[in-house]
Design an enzyme around this catalytic site. Structure first.
Site, PDB file in Angstrom:
ATOM      1  N   ILE A  92       1.057  -1.325  -0.359  1.00  9.08           N
ATOM      2  CA  ILE A  92      -0.052   0.137  -0.187  1.00  9.08           C
ATOM      3  C   ILE A  92       0.360   1.498   0.251  1.00  9.08           C
ATOM      4  O   ILE A  92       1.413   1.542   0.690  1.00  9.08           O
ATOM      5  CB  ILE A  92      -1.282   0.157   1.695  1.00  9.08           C
ATOM      6  CG1 ILE A  92      -1.775  -1.650   1.243  1.00  9.08           C
ATOM      7  CG2 ILE A  92      -1.824   1.535   0.979  1.00  9.08           C
ATOM      8  CD1 ILE A  92      -2.563  -1.201   2.375  1.00  9.08           C
ATOM      9  N   VAL A  94       1.160   5.938  -1.376  1.00  8.42           N
ATOM     10  CA  VAL A  94       0.754   6.273  -2.332  1.00  8.42           C
ATOM     11  C   VAL A  94       1.847   7.682  -2.834  1.00  8.42           C
ATOM     12  O   VAL A  94       2.926   7.949  -2.041  1.00  8.42           O
ATOM     13  CB  VAL A  94      -0.298   6.943  -1.161  1.00  8.42           C
ATOM     14  CG1 VAL A  94      -1.111   8.575  -1.850  1.00  8.42           C
ATOM     15  CG2 VAL A  94      -1.511   6.085  -0.923  1.00  8.42           C
ATOM     16  N   ARG A 100      -2.824  11.908   1.940  1.00  9.85           N
ATOM     17  CA  ARG A 100      -4.449  12.100   2.436  1.00  9.85           C
ATOM     18  C   ARG A 100      -5.564  12.861   1.708  1.00  9.85           C
ATOM     19  O   ARG A 100      -6.215  14.124   2.130  1.00  9.85           O
ATOM     20  CB  ARG A 100      -3.537  12.980   3.809  1.00  9.85           C
ATOM     21  CG  ARG A 100      -2.809  13.112   4.660  1.00  9.85           C
ATOM     22  CD  ARG A 100      -2.678  11.980   5.778  1.00  9.85           C
ATOM     23  NE  ARG A 100      -1.484  11.329   6.022  1.00  9.85           N
ATOM     24  CZ  ARG A 100      -0.363  10.379   5.823  1.00  9.85           C
ATOM     25  NH1 ARG A 100      -0.571   9.984   4.999  1.00  9.85           N
ATOM     26  NH2 ARG A 100       0.522  10.412   6.934  1.00  9.85           N
ATOM     27  N   THR A 104      -5.640   5.521  -0.041  1.00 10.39           N
ATOM     28  CA  THR A 104      -5.968   4.234   1.512  1.00 10.39           C
ATOM     29  C   THR A 104      -7.103   3.729   0.820  1.00 10.39           C
ATOM     30  O   THR A 104      -7.413   2.416   0.700  1.00 10.39           O
ATOM     31  CB  THR A 104      -4.632   4.204   1.587  1.00 10.39           C
ATOM     32  OG1 THR A 104      -3.522   5.108   1.611  1.00 10.39           O
ATOM     33  CG2 THR A 104      -4.682   3.029   3.004  1.00 10.39           C
ATOM     34  N   ASP A 105      -7.223   4.549   1.393  1.00  8.25           N
ATOM     35  CA  ASP A 105      -9.238   4.213   2.012  1.00  8.25           C
ATOM     36  C   ASP A 105     -10.348   3.527   0.864  1.00  8.25           C
ATOM     37  O   ASP A 105     -10.581   2.307   1.043  1.00  8.25           O
ATOM     38  CB  ASP A 105      -9.818   5.718   2.355  1.00  8.25           C
ATOM     39  CG  ASP A 105     -11.069   4.857   3.291  1.00  8.25           C
ATOM     40  OD1 ASP A 105     -11.280   3.996   3.610  1.00  8.25           O
ATOM     41  OD2 ASP A 105     -12.390   5.768   3.239  1.00  8.25           O
ATOM     42  N   TYR A 133      -4.777   0.654  10.175  1.00 10.38           N
ATOM     43  CA  TYR A 133      -5.360  -0.234   9.777  1.00 10.38           C
ATOM     44  C   TYR A 133      -6.026  -0.274  10.502  1.00 10.38           C
ATOM     45  O   TYR A 133      -7.030  -1.349  10.122  1.00 10.38           O
ATOM     46  CB  TYR A 133      -4.555  -1.029   9.103  1.00 10.38           C
ATOM     47  CG  TYR A 133      -3.594  -0.995   8.406  1.00 10.38           C
ATOM     48  CD1 TYR A 133      -3.526  -0.656   6.886  1.00 10.38           C
ATOM     49  CD2 TYR A 133      -1.855  -0.664   8.222  1.00 10.38           C
ATOM     50  CE1 TYR A 133      -3.054   0.335   5.757  1.00 10.38           C
ATOM     51  CE2 TYR A 133      -1.202  -0.271   7.324  1.00 10.38           C
ATOM     52  CZ  TYR A 133      -1.640   0.041   6.181  1.00 10.38           C
ATOM     53  OH  TYR A 133      -1.076   0.786   5.550  1.00 10.38           O
ATOM     54  N   PHE A 421       6.305  -9.832   4.485  1.00 12.23           N
ATOM     55  CA  PHE A 421       5.471  -9.388   3.560  1.00 12.23           C
ATOM     56  C   PHE A 421       5.039  -7.334   3.668  1.00 12.23           C
ATOM     57  O   PHE A 421       4.901  -7.241   4.522  1.00 12.23           O
ATOM     58  CB  PHE A 421       4.441 -10.404   3.035  1.00 12.23           C
ATOM     59  CG  PHE A 421       3.119 -10.093   3.975  1.00 12.23           C
ATOM     60  CD1 PHE A 421       3.518 -10.777   5.569  1.00 12.23           C
ATOM     61  CD2 PHE A 421       2.689  -9.634   3.406  1.00 12.23           C
ATOM     62  CE1 PHE A 421       1.891 -10.953   6.342  1.00 12.23           C
ATOM     63  CE2 PHE A 421       0.573  -9.667   4.065  1.00 12.23           C
ATOM     64  CZ  PHE A 421       1.603 -10.650   5.770  1.00 12.23           C
TER      65      PHE A 421
END
Ligand SMILES: CC(=O)SCCNC(=O)CCNC(=O)[C@H](O)C(C)(C)COP(=O)(O)OP(=O)(O)OC[C@H]1O[C@@H](n2cnc3c(N)ncnc32)[C@H](O)[C@@H]1OP(=O)(O)O
Length: 421
Positions: A92, A94, A100, A104-105, A133, A421
């Site tokens: 993940i 960005v 922000r 991700t959301d 998370y 991972f």
């Protein structure tokens, strides 16, 4: 500002190289993690490791390079007494100019929804960002611990050595021996994951995206066999600090799996009896290793800090609770709150039938009440519900319910995921 579009695809590999979309995705992912800038040919070779995975990206058209990435795949996750299909998530990232803004959301919510629809009982990840998370329902489920052994002090209680050791040089031969051993060993540890072929490659050869696929030539694989010649365990090791200056270098354990106490002892005897080595370290050990008990002086082992490892998000409560086994016969109603909805409900867990625990929705009064991350933390038995009561993360609604839940969820052996991972 235009909202980037989210796209999901599976990498295609042709003649040993991945497609242009995967190359662009890989470039974006490395950049978000402050990784190296690599040329397209190398990126295409790195992308081969993602074959069979799901790649998600957020694209600000017409740019073919995504501004946000997420990678996931279907994994098997060990639970006490069994294993379940799980969605393993990583990568993940960005672009630093696009943070922000909810990217991700979007990617993560979409991935969790797809995994739930596809039948995953849980989603798992490791986090660079602490408890970030939790807002998507992940709870910290396993820890790892660093161990350091002073080999001059390490005198074994058991007489030995027993069995035989072999250094396996060829990666294909090493894989053929280590993979089946890990597949058996991982079933003992709730939280352990079946490994992808690319993860084995990185582990045994050390060639990954971060070093531009250069093999780590210091790695060595050692397999232990019993007197009948059956493989019982292995260790992947590398010299972390050379012996040159002090004559007593440091050996690092990359991975160690043993099926029997004898295999475990003999692998450690091998590690601790190397010429030129004064210290052995293992960063990713479980939090409850038998190692100090092998020595006449347990102080030969320094137990280092334990750190968060696996975060777990329950996607299907009946599938997950129904797949594990329980050491006590009892029945409790668990109320789970979950803004994303996947785990929400009042669930009656009845473990009177040890082989077929029943999980039903129940309208009765709950014995315990918790948010989804708390369920993710306790479900593998690696975190004690009573501790989470004290932290105000689990509410006890009937007297003694947390202690009963702790006894029900207790795992037969330490929760541990030894795969980064
Ligand atoms: C499983 C893994 O892959 S772990 C690896 C995570 N990636 C990295 O560490 C690489 C560098 N960092 C990044 O790429 C990004 O900053 C990320 C992935 C951590 C977050 O991505 P963003 O797109 O900025 O997150 P997004 O905008 O969706 O934020 C969602 C919420 O989390 C919050 N949040 C996001 N990142 C953080 C953070 N590092 N610390 C605290 N809160 C955060 C946001 O403020 C937002 O909250 P709000 O809805 O109350 O405003």
């Amino acid at each position: 500002m235009v909202t980037p579009a989210v796209r999901t695809f599976s990498p295609r590999v042709v003649e040993g190289s991945s497609d242009a979309g995967t190359v662009a995705w890989t470039r974006a992912q490395l950049a978000a993690f402050l990784g190296p800038r690599l040329d397209a040919e190398l990126l295409a070779r790195i992308g081969v490791a993602f074959e069979g995975n799901r790649l998600r990206g957020a694209y600000a058209d017409p740019d073919p390079t995504p501004v946000a990435t997420l990678r996931s795949w279907d994994a098997r996750l060990t639970v006490p007494g069994g294993d379940v299909p799980a969605d393993a998530i990583t990568g993940i990232g960005v672009r630093s100019t696009h943070r922000r803004r909810g990217l991700t959301d979007r990617l993560l919510s979409e991935d969790l929804g797809a995994a739930a629809r596809a039948g995953a009982a849980a989603a798992v990840l490791t986090s660079t960002q602490g408890a970030l998370y939790e807002r998507w329902g992940f709870g910290l489920a396993t820890h790892s611990r660093r161990l350091t052994v002073d080999t001059a002090r390490a005198r074994f209680r058991d007489a030995g050595p027993r069995g035989t050791l072999e250094v396996v040089d060829r990666p294909d031969a090493a894989l053929a021996l280590t993979r089946p051993l890990h597949d058996r060993a991982r079933r003992r540890h709730p939280g352990a994951l079946e490994r992808l072929a690319s993860q084995w490659d990185q582990l045994l050869v050390g060639a990954g995206p971060w070093n531009g696929l250069e093999p780590d030539r210091l790695r060595q694989v050692v397999v232990w066999r019993d007197d009948d010649g059956r493989p019982g365990g292995y260790v992947v090791l590398r010299v972390e600090e050379s012996w040159y200056a002090s004559g007593a270098g440091t050996l690092g354990v990359v991975d160690l799996q043993a099926l029997t106490p004898t295999a475990y002892t003999e692998l450690w005897r091998h590690l601790c009896s190397q010429d030129l080595i004064g210290t052995v370290t293992w960063s990713d050990a479980s939090v409850d290793e038998p190692l100090p008990w092998l020595f006449t002086d347990p102080r030969a082992v320094v137990l280092g800090e334990s750190r968060p490892m696996l975060w777990l998000r329950v996607l299907d409560v009946p599938a997950l609770l129904g797949a594990r086994r329980y050491p006590t016969e009892d029945a409790l109603v668990l109320e789970v709150t979950d803004p994303l909805g996947h785990a929400r409900g009042r669930w009656r867990l009845d473990t009177h039938d040890r082989l077929a625990p029943a999980v039903t929705t129940d309208a009765g009064e709950p014995d315990v009440r918790m948010p989804a991350p708390t369920l993710g933390s306790v479900v593998l038995g690696g975190v004690d519900p009573r501790v989470l009561v004290r932290a105000n993360r689990l509410e006890e609604r009937s007297a003694g319910a947390a202690a009963r839940l702790a006894r029900m969820l207790a795992a037969p052996s330490v929760a541990w995921n030894g795969t980064r991972f």
